[in-house]
Write an enzyme that holds these catalytic residues in place. Structure first.
Site, PDB file in Angstrom:
ATOM      1  N   GLU A 169      -4.257  -3.394 -10.798  1.00  0.00           N
ATOM      2  CA  GLU A 169      -4.602  -4.559  -9.959  1.00  0.00           C
ATOM      3  C   GLU A 169      -5.974  -4.270  -9.381  1.00  0.00           C
ATOM      4  OE1 GLU A 169      -2.788  -7.316  -9.541  1.00  0.00           O
ATOM      5  OE2 GLU A 169      -1.032  -6.663 -10.655  1.00  0.00           O
ATOM      6  N   CYS A 228      -9.188  -8.929  -2.188  1.00  0.00           N
ATOM      7  CA  CYS A 228      -9.657  -8.833  -3.581  1.00  0.00           C
ATOM      8  C   CYS A 228      -9.875 -10.201  -4.218  1.00  0.00           C
ATOM      9  CB  CYS A 228      -8.672  -8.023  -4.409  1.00  0.00           C
ATOM     10  SG  CYS A 228      -6.990  -8.652  -4.269  1.00  0.00           S
TER      11      CYS A 228
HETATM   12  P1  NAD Z   1      -9.998   2.619  -3.966  1.00  0.00           P
HETATM   13  O1  NAD Z   1     -10.158   2.546  -5.390  1.00  0.00           O
HETATM   14  O2  NAD Z   1     -11.037   3.296  -3.159  1.00  0.00           O
HETATM   15  O3  NAD Z   1      -8.647   3.311  -3.536  1.00  0.00           O
HETATM   16  C1  NAD Z   1      -7.394   2.874  -3.992  1.00  0.00           C
HETATM   17  C2  NAD Z   1      -6.486   4.049  -4.207  1.00  0.00           C
HETATM   18  O4  NAD Z   1      -7.039   4.903  -5.172  1.00  0.00           O
HETATM   19  C3  NAD Z   1      -6.273   4.906  -2.947  1.00  0.00           C
HETATM   20  O5  NAD Z   1      -4.884   5.181  -2.835  1.00  0.00           O
HETATM   21  C4  NAD Z   1      -7.078   6.148  -3.211  1.00  0.00           C
HETATM   22  O6  NAD Z   1      -6.529   7.309  -2.641  1.00  0.00           O
HETATM   23  C5  NAD Z   1      -7.035   6.257  -4.713  1.00  0.00           C
HETATM   24  N1  NAD Z   1      -8.222   6.919  -5.249  1.00  0.00           N
HETATM   25  C6  NAD Z   1      -9.502   6.779  -4.828  1.00  0.00           C
HETATM   26  N2  NAD Z   1     -10.333   7.529  -5.582  1.00  0.00           N
HETATM   27  C7  NAD Z   1      -9.568   8.147  -6.501  1.00  0.00           C
HETATM   28  C8  NAD Z   1      -9.841   9.055  -7.582  1.00  0.00           C
HETATM   29  N3  NAD Z   1     -11.070   9.455  -7.864  1.00  0.00           N
HETATM   30  N4  NAD Z   1      -8.799   9.475  -8.332  1.00  0.00           N
HETATM   31  C9  NAD Z   1      -7.550   9.057  -8.068  1.00  0.00           C
HETATM   32  N5  NAD Z   1      -7.231   8.211  -7.057  1.00  0.00           N
HETATM   33  C10 NAD Z   1      -8.221   7.766  -6.284  1.00  0.00           C
HETATM   34  O7  NAD Z   1      -9.842   1.124  -3.621  1.00  0.00           O
HETATM   35  P2  NAD Z   1      -9.892   0.562  -2.230  1.00  0.00           P
HETATM   36  O8  NAD Z   1     -11.263   0.868  -1.720  1.00  0.00           O
HETATM   37  O9  NAD Z   1      -8.703   1.026  -1.490  1.00  0.00           O
HETATM   38  O10 NAD Z   1      -9.775  -1.010  -2.511  1.00  0.00           O
HETATM   39  C11 NAD Z   1     -10.914  -1.802  -2.768  1.00  0.00           C
HETATM   40  C12 NAD Z   1     -10.933  -2.324  -4.184  1.00  0.00           C
HETATM   41  O11 NAD Z   1      -9.637  -2.647  -4.609  1.00  0.00           O
HETATM   42  C13 NAD Z   1     -11.741  -3.594  -4.343  1.00  0.00           C
HETATM   43  O12 NAD Z   1     -12.430  -3.536  -5.557  1.00  0.00           O
HETATM   44  C14 NAD Z   1     -10.683  -4.679  -4.393  1.00  0.00           C
HETATM   45  O13 NAD Z   1     -11.100  -5.846  -5.052  1.00  0.00           O
HETATM   46  C15 NAD Z   1      -9.580  -3.982  -5.102  1.00  0.00           C
HETATM   47  N6  NAD Z   1      -8.292  -4.544  -4.735  1.00  0.00           N
HETATM   48  C16 NAD Z   1      -7.578  -5.201  -5.681  1.00  0.00           C
HETATM   49  C17 NAD Z   1      -6.382  -5.778  -5.351  1.00  0.00           C
HETATM   50  C18 NAD Z   1      -5.559  -6.533  -6.350  1.00  0.00           C
HETATM   51  O14 NAD Z   1      -4.414  -6.842  -6.043  1.00  0.00           O
HETATM   52  N7  NAD Z   1      -6.068  -6.862  -7.509  1.00  0.00           N
HETATM   53  C19 NAD Z   1      -5.904  -5.662  -4.044  1.00  0.00           C
HETATM   54  C20 NAD Z   1      -6.660  -4.965  -3.129  1.00  0.00           C
HETATM   55  C21 NAD Z   1      -7.841  -4.392  -3.466  1.00  0.00           C
END
Ligand code: NAD
Length: 505
Positions: A227, A261
């Site tokens: 997602e 998002c």
């Molecule tokens: P993020 O990618 O920074 O973090 C999300 C998750 O990934 C966290 O639990 C984090 O610990 C983990 N993570 C981060 N870096 C990692 C790595 N290198 N290896 C493994 N795991 C890792 O995302 P965010 O900043 O929390 O959210 C923002 C983004 O998410 C935006 O692009 C937004 O559009 C998208 N988003 C999408 C949806 C959807 O339903 N499609 C919903 C919310 C947010």
């Protein structure tokens, strides 16, 4: 747990990395007992989870306020109330969702074998949450996993530590500890989790991290639901209602400070309607925030300094002109909803996903230009928001792709809890919510049962073969087309009879 306060909970700490393999082994082993499959087990988990969440409601709302400055109203609407309803819906419909499905349109020769699809749980699930709706985006998938009969480990976003703490307490107090666990942490802990073999990984977050998750999952051939985000366009045609468009699109950027998002990343406005749209936008600001955004208890904050700085840098780098807003405060992580008129599609405000309260407006000459630009910026965004007449919005939908779309509105489609939600292309893979949450964690297992008495019919499959057997086989299996060689619709069987008699001449 009633009267629980966030401060009553242990401080947010990362789970020791060397304990993660054992947690994984525990939920895998539990799934292997197959005791999570019966309807009664699933219902019991959902019931217990519901009441624990209900009891923890004040703490969950408090956590959303601490993490994101979310008002109790918004946190109830989009987080706690959302998940509670999700559980009730799933509980009510689960028996029906779990029912075997009959194969479609099966021929009389296959009917005897009772071809069905059984809804098997995929197994042990890893769920990785994002920070912006820390509760909904973590527990929504977890409800799907429980309903499907999977076991699961949840890794909430470390960027919303208070919500993560409360969710851990709720999961540990209400769900079967052998089947469900929470692992807290950031990259090292998630990397350790990704070293384990799961049966499904459900990830919500950025596309960049999504690629890491997909690569790691590919190493063990683990299915993923991704997602992700998207550079979502809104398009306002010359015939749109400027007041409705202004109010609805502004709402989408005030909610959760634009950290949504599916909120529009930019708005393309037909030049002829631009002055009217800007006038209505200013009016909508006055109505929604009569005393401005700062110190407004309905308006939250950016999650952390890193994200605040990213947004500030984006705003500083634009070549556009700020028309409304622009005020920020690093100390309080305040970021005013900011309308910027940009002159071309390469402006940084359009080139990147802002995931914040930036509202870039790109004037366009006509609808075709808007469609061309939207497709050039991002061919497969998560959402798309066309405003105009039915003919215009139909044309936009027919000439673009996106995970979902709200016609004459901002992300309304994403607020229907039973409408499946997901991206397309690089905005995501797979979907969930409502029935789709159950299906995301379910394997559709095809099953036939061949009774002894059909052996006579099955004679056609055994060698030795020959022309006579082939004729019999074709008589038993060939479907009759309802179209002729020119693509005209025919009467199916009637045409077939005519065709066969003709071809025999
Ligand atoms: P993020 O990618 O920074 O973090 C999300 C998750 O990934 C966290 O639990 C984090 O610990 C983990 N993570 C981060 N870096 C990692 C790595 N290198 N290896 C493994 N795991 C890792 O995302 P965010 O900043 O929390 O959210 C923002 C983004 O998410 C935006 O692009 C937004 O559009 C998208 N988003 C999408 C949806 C959807 O339903 N499609 C919903 C919310 C947010």
């Amino acid at each position: 747990m009633i009267d629980l306060k966030v401060a009553d909970l242990p401080a947010f700490t990362h789970t020791p990395i060397d304990s993660i393999s054992a947690t994984h082994a525990r939920v895998v082993e539990k799934f292997g007992t197959h005791t999570t499959r019966p309807l009664a087990y699933r219902l019991k988990q959902l019931e217990s989870f519901y009441w624990a969440l209900k009891d923890a409601e004040p703490a969950l709302l408090e956590a959303c306020s601490l993490d994101l400055g979310k008002s109790a109203y918004e946190a109830y609407l989009t987080e706690v109330g959302w998940v509670l309803n999700d559980i009730v819906f799933m509980h009510k419909n689960l028996k029906r969702f779990m029912k075997d499905e009959k194969a479609e349109d099966t021929s009389w020769t296959n009917w005897a074998m009772n071809p069905i699809i059984r809804k098997d749980p995929l197994g042990a699930a890893l769920i990785i949450g994002a920070y912006n709706f820390p509760i909904q985006l973590s527990l929504g998938p977890l409800v799907g996993a429980i309903a499907a009969g999977c076991t699961a480990v949840l890794k909430p976003s470390e960027s919303a530590p208070n919500a993560a703490r409360v969710m851990q307490r709720v999961v540990e107090e209400s769900l079967d500890p052998e089947g469900y666990a929470v692992v807290q942490g950031a990259i090292p802990e998630t990397t350790k989790l990704l070293d384990c073999k799961w049966d499904i990984i459900f990830y919500t977050g950025s596309a960049n991290v999504g690629k890491i998750i997909a690569k790691r999952a590919a190493e063990t051939l683990t299915p993923v639901v991704l997602e992700l985000g998207g550079k979502n366009p809104a398009i306002i045609t010359a015939s749109a209602d400027p007041r409705l468009a202004a109010r609805r699109l502004l709402w989408a950027k005030l909610l959760n400070v634009g950290q949504v998002c599916v909120s529009q990343n930019y708005i393309m406005v037909d030049r002829s309607i631009l002055p009217a749209f800007l006038k209505e936008l200013k009016q909508a600001f006055k109505e929604f925030q009569p005393n401005g955004a700062e110190d407004n208890e309905d308006y939250g904050k950016v999650i952390n300094e890193r994200q605040w700085q990213r947004l500030r840098d984006m705003l500083d780098s634009t070549k556009g002109k700020i028309l409304i807003g622009g005020k920020t405060n690093k100390e309080t992580l305040f970021f005013e909803p900011t309308v910027v008129q940009v002159e071309d599609q390469h402006d940084p405000l359009l080139a990147d996903e802002s995931f914040g309260p930036l509202i870039p407006i790109l004037p366009v000459d006509n609808l075709d230009e808007a469609i061309r630009t939207a497709n050039a910026i991002h061919a497969t965004p998560l959402g798309l928001y066309p405003f105009g007449t039915k003919a215009e919005t139909d044309k936009i939908l027919a000439s673009t792709r996106s995970g979902g779309a709200s016609v004459n509105d901002a992300f309304f489609h994403a607020s229907i809890p039973t409408l499946s939600f997901g991206g397309v292309g690089d905005s995501g893979t797979g979907a969930y919510r409502g029935r789709a949450s159950f299906e995301a964690f379910t394997h559709r297992r095809s099953i036939t049962t061949t009774p002894g008495w059909v052996e006579g019919l099955l004679d056609v499959r055994y060698p030795p073969f020959g022309a006579k057997k082939l004729k019999k086989l074709r008589g038993m299996t060939d479907l009759k087309p309802d179209f002729d060689r020119k693509g005209n619709r025919t009467g199916g069987g009637v045409w077939w009879l005519l065709g066969v008699s003709g071809s025999n001449k």
